[in-house]
Structure formats: structure tokens, C-alpha cells
Design an enzyme around this catalytic site. Structure first.
Site, mmCIF file in Angstrom:
data_model
loop_
_atom_site.group_PDB
_atom_site.id
_atom_site.type_symbol
_atom_site.label_atom_id
_atom_site.label_comp_id
_atom_site.label_asym_id
_atom_site.label_seq_id
_atom_site.Cartn_x
_atom_site.Cartn_y
_atom_site.Cartn_z
ATOM 1 N N CYS A 176 0.864 -1.171 0.000
ATOM 2 C CA CYS A 176 0.000 0.000 0.000
ATOM 3 C C CYS A 176 0.904 1.224 0.000
ATOM 4 O O CYS A 176 2.118 1.117 0.216
ATOM 5 C CB CYS A 176 -0.928 -0.002 1.223
ATOM 6 S SG CYS A 176 -2.324 1.153 1.083
ATOM 7 N N CYS A 221 -0.178 4.199 1.774
ATOM 8 C CA CYS A 221 -0.629 5.158 2.791
ATOM 9 C C CYS A 221 0.439 5.491 3.819
ATOM 10 O O CYS A 221 0.500 6.625 4.307
ATOM 11 C CB CYS A 221 -1.900 4.660 3.472
ATOM 12 S SG CYS A 221 -1.726 3.110 4.377
ATOM 13 N N LYS A 251 -12.349 -5.185 2.513
ATOM 14 C CA LYS A 251 -11.798 -4.247 3.494
ATOM 15 C C LYS A 251 -12.778 -3.098 3.677
ATOM 16 O O LYS A 251 -13.037 -2.330 2.749
ATOM 17 C CB LYS A 251 -10.438 -3.731 3.034
ATOM 18 C CG LYS A 251 -9.763 -2.802 4.042
ATOM 19 C CD LYS A 251 -8.380 -2.391 3.554
ATOM 20 C CE LYS A 251 -7.698 -1.461 4.523
ATOM 21 N NZ LYS A 251 -6.358 -1.040 4.039
ATOM 22 N N ARG A 299 -3.430 3.475 12.564
ATOM 23 C CA ARG A 299 -3.023 4.707 11.878
ATOM 24 C C ARG A 299 -2.033 5.501 12.706
ATOM 25 O O ARG A 299 -1.188 6.208 12.173
ATOM 26 C CB ARG A 299 -4.266 5.520 11.522
ATOM 27 C CG ARG A 299 -5.059 4.852 10.397
ATOM 28 C CD ARG A 299 -6.371 5.524 10.083
ATOM 29 N NE ARG A 299 -7.060 4.789 9.022
ATOM 30 C CZ ARG A 299 -8.287 5.037 8.623
ATOM 31 N NH1 ARG A 299 -8.978 6.016 9.192
ATOM 32 N NH2 ARG A 299 -8.837 4.319 7.659
ATOM 33 N N ARG A 316 -11.341 7.525 3.570
ATOM 34 C CA ARG A 316 -11.105 6.483 2.573
ATOM 35 C C ARG A 316 -12.391 5.795 2.131
ATOM 36 O O ARG A 316 -12.356 4.691 1.592
ATOM 37 C CB ARG A 316 -10.108 5.453 3.133
ATOM 38 C CG ARG A 316 -8.733 6.056 3.398
ATOM 39 C CD ARG A 316 -7.782 5.075 4.018
ATOM 40 N NE ARG A 316 -6.483 5.715 4.221
ATOM 41 C CZ ARG A 316 -5.636 5.428 5.205
ATOM 42 N NH1 ARG A 316 -5.951 4.499 6.092
ATOM 43 N NH2 ARG A 316 -4.489 6.060 5.320
ATOM 44 N N GLU A 345 -16.762 -8.129 -4.304
ATOM 45 C CA GLU A 345 -15.352 -7.759 -4.195
ATOM 46 C C GLU A 345 -14.455 -8.998 -4.188
ATOM 47 O O GLU A 345 -13.413 -9.035 -4.848
ATOM 48 C CB GLU A 345 -15.128 -6.939 -2.919
ATOM 49 C CG GLU A 345 -15.785 -5.568 -2.923
ATOM 50 C CD GLU A 345 -15.045 -4.560 -3.780
ATOM 51 O OE1 GLU A 345 -13.957 -4.887 -4.311
ATOM 52 O OE2 GLU A 345 -15.553 -3.435 -3.937
ATOM 53 N N LYS A 351 -11.345 -7.816 6.497
ATOM 54 C CA LYS A 351 -10.837 -6.862 7.484
ATOM 55 C C LYS A 351 -11.859 -5.748 7.702
ATOM 56 O O LYS A 351 -12.308 -5.161 6.718
ATOM 57 C CB LYS A 351 -9.522 -6.263 6.974
ATOM 58 C CG LYS A 351 -8.879 -5.239 7.896
ATOM 59 C CD LYS A 351 -7.614 -4.669 7.280
ATOM 60 C CE LYS A 351 -6.971 -3.648 8.215
ATOM 61 N NZ LYS A 351 -5.777 -3.023 7.606
ATOM 62 N N SER A 361 -6.323 -3.510 14.800
ATOM 63 C CA SER A 361 -5.687 -2.800 15.907
ATOM 64 C C SER A 361 -6.638 -2.409 17.028
ATOM 65 O O SER A 361 -6.304 -2.557 18.209
ATOM 66 C CB SER A 361 -4.974 -1.556 15.376
ATOM 67 O OG SER A 361 -5.875 -0.679 14.722
ATOM 68 N N TYR A 370 -2.367 -9.227 16.389
ATOM 69 C CA TYR A 370 -1.328 -8.697 17.265
ATOM 70 C C TYR A 370 -1.209 -9.534 18.543
ATOM 71 O O TYR A 370 -0.247 -9.385 19.295
ATOM 72 C CB TYR A 370 -1.641 -7.237 17.613
ATOM 73 C CG TYR A 370 -1.765 -6.363 16.390
ATOM 74 C CD1 TYR A 370 -0.632 -5.848 15.765
ATOM 75 C CD2 TYR A 370 -3.011 -6.079 15.822
ATOM 76 C CE1 TYR A 370 -0.733 -5.067 14.621
ATOM 77 C CE2 TYR A 370 -3.126 -5.302 14.683
ATOM 78 C CZ TYR A 370 -1.986 -4.796 14.085
ATOM 79 O OH TYR A 370 -2.091 -4.033 12.951
#
Length: 331
Positions: free
Chosen positions: A120, A122, A201, A211, A223, A239, A254, A280, A319
Site C-alpha cells: 500500500c 498510505c 476491506k 493509523r 477512505r 469484491e 478486514k 488494531s 497482534y
């Protein structure tokens, strides 16, 4: 003659018996651990909104990778934080970029560990969007140039593959991104490198801590023009099908926790491996509640990850991977 109503209590009488008849479980082999790599030396800085997760510079990364390998986690997902950013995210496709150098270092020291490269722009653009931004001459508003973005994303994927990435994981959600990356990889001789597509997503509020960690918050707008509406379920199947037709080898959903129905639906409709991304904020909420003593962190995490497997995930990006494996080993 009457018969007793049996609810199979006999199958729950002991832990050993419950384990024997358990329908779903996850193991270390199902988990993918995300890692944030940054420039500099001697860096191991905890991310404030994600306790236990750190920014690593290349010289401190090795200890983290050694721990991951020792635990038996088979794959890491790399996110890079560059020293400088620009309008096109040029450090994303720089062969000496932070992700590329981290990949080479990991593969040199631990060739058996799978390196998945997030593809990506970003984290690398000064505006924080996942593609190239131009100002529309008529409306004077900033818009994403989808087709131009594909060129830079394809260059990024090839650069990551050259560095030794085992899997390319494009997360940008531009239209046609899988086909553009597949073509570029094939043309560069990387026909064997699979694409783990962020096929489904959502434009989610659950990305906030990420972020901060990646320094990738949009500097203007949002976005929603290229990520999915959380209210839409049927769109997820469109998708996913589109990415499959373009050459995706694995499909990511996600976020995961609020989208178990989507994981299940994608699983029921397609036979490619499905990846759930335990994102996250899902991590941060559990950590915050655990720190305050409000929940049993271990029980919550193990139940949540099991639920993602039950919904249909073959793999889970989380995580919690290191903690989960330790808890599995403890029994």
C-alpha cells in the site's frame, strides 16, 4: 413409554472429553504476526494505543524475529514507517526502502519464516491516502487517481518480491489492483509469488490505533471512496469474486470481530484460503479492559480467535499471536 430429554451433558464431563469432541480450534500454524519497522537505530518504542506492540528499527528487529520463530509462528506481516514521505510514496517502491531492507534481513537470518509484505502507499505518502491524489479541475476537490495508483502499487509489489517477500498482500482497495499486481509480478519473473488480497476491506473505525502506529492517517478527507461501507454484505461477495478472477490466491476480510458474518459468507461461497484480520482497535480494546482488570484477557483472546476460526477463517492476522501461542503451550 417416555424417554428422558438428553442434551449430551456426558460429552462435557471432563476437559479431556471436551477437547476430544471440540469442533474448532486454532494453532500457532494459523497465525500471522504484524510487525512495524521504522528507520533509525536502537529503536524499540511501544505504541501508546497498542500496549505490547512496538516500532522496531532494523538493529532491534532481530530479537523480535527470534522470538516469533521460537514460538513457531510461521509468518510475519511487515509494515514500514519511512524517514521521509512524498506525494507518490516513492519509498514504498524503493529497493532500499525500509520494508525491502527488513525483508532481506529476515530472509537472510530466518529463511524458513514467511515474510508477507503489505502493499500500500498510505504509510509512505505525505497525504496518507492509499493512492495517488490529484485536484479535480472542475470541482477543485482532491480525488484518488485509481489507474495511476495501480502503476505505483505494481512497482511496490515487484520491489518487495525482489527483496525476498514470500507473499504480496495488497491492502489499497483500488479497482483492479490484483490484476495490475499479478501482471507486474509475472512480467518480472515472480510467477510463483502468491497474492494475499485485502479483498473485503471495510471503511472501519477499528483502524484508529493502526493509523497511529503506521503514521498513515489521511491528512484530508477519508477512505470511504475506496473502502467498503460497513452496512454492505452482498458487496463483499462481489469484491471477493472480482479479486479471484483477477488472480488472488488468498482473501482477507478486514476487520474481523464485527464482520464474522462476512467471513462466514465468503467462506461458504469461495474455496480459496480465507484470512481474518484481527485489527488494531480489536486488540486495543481488549488490552485496555485487561489493564483495568475488567476482563480475563487470556480467556477473551482465545475465545475470539476460536470464533474467527469457527466463522471460516483459515488464517488469522493478529497482534495477539505471540500471547496466544504462549497460552496454547500452557494448555
Amino acid at each position: 413409554m417416555s424417554f428422558p430429554i438428553v442434551r449430551h451433558r456426558r460429552l462435557r464431563t471432563s476437559a479431556a472429553l471436551r477437547n476430544l469432541v471440540r469442533e474448532y480450534a486454532f494453532s500457532a500454524h494459523d497465525l500471522i504476526y504484524p510487525i512495524f519497522i521504522t528507520e533509525g537505530t536502537g529503536v524499540k518504542n511501544e505504541i501508546s494505543s497498542m500496549p505490547g506492540i512496538y516500532h522496531f528499527s532494523l538493529d532491534t528487529l532481530e530479537d523480535e524475529i527470534n522470538e516469533v520463530v521460537a514460538l513457531g509462528i510461521p509468518a510475519v506481516l511487515l509494515f514500514g514507517i519511512p524517514a521521509t514521505k512524498d506525494a507518490v510514496g516513492s519509498s514504498a517502491f524503493d529497493d532500499e526502502g525500509i520494508v525491502q531492507r527488513a525483508t532481506r534481513q529476515i530472509k537472510q537470518n530466518h529463511p524458513e519464516l514467511l515474510v508477507i509484505a503489505d502493499t500500500c502507499l498510505c504509510e509512505f505518502t505525505d497525504h496518507g491516502h492509499c493512492g495517488i491524489v490529484h485536484v479535480d479541475e472542475c470541482t477543485h476537490q482532491a480525488v484518488i487517481d485509481n489507474d495511476e495508483s495501480l502503476e505505483f502499487l505494481a512497482r511496490t509489489a515487484v520491489s518487495q518480491a525482489k527483496a525476498g517477500a514470500d507473499i504480496i498482500a495488497p491492502s489499497n482497495m483500488m479497482d483492479g489492483f490484483v490484476q495490475a499486481i499479478r501482471t507486474a509480478l509475472d512480467d518480472a519473473g515472480f510467477t510463483h509469488i502468491p497474492i494475499m488480497s485485502y479483498a473485503v476491506k471495510y471503511a472501519s473505525a477499528y483502524y484508529g490505533p493502526f493509523r497511529e502506529a503506521a503514521g498513515s492517517a489521511p491528512q484530508f478527507g477519508d477512505r470511504k471512496s475506496y473502502q467498503m461501507d460497513p452496512a454492505n454484505a452482498r458487496e463483499a461477495l462481489r469484491e471477493a469474486e472480482s479479486d479471484i478472477l483477477e488472480g488472488a490466491d488468498m482473501l482477507i476480510v478486514k476487520p474481523a470481530l464485527a464482520y464474522m458474518d462476512i467471513i462466514k459468507s465468503v467462506r461458504e461461497n469461495f474455496d480459496l484460503p480465507i484470512v481474518a484480520y484481527n485489527v488494531s482497535a480489536e486488540y486495543a480494546m481488549v488490552k485496555a479492559a485487561a489493564i483495568n482488570g475488567w476482563i480475563n484477557e487470556r480467556a477473551i483472546v482465545m475465545e475470539t480467535l476460536t470464533g474467527m476460526k469457527r466463522a471460516g477463517a483459515d488464517m488469522i492476522i493478529t497482534y495477539f499471536a505471540k500471547d496466544a501461542v504462549r497460552w496454547l503451550k500452557e494448555g
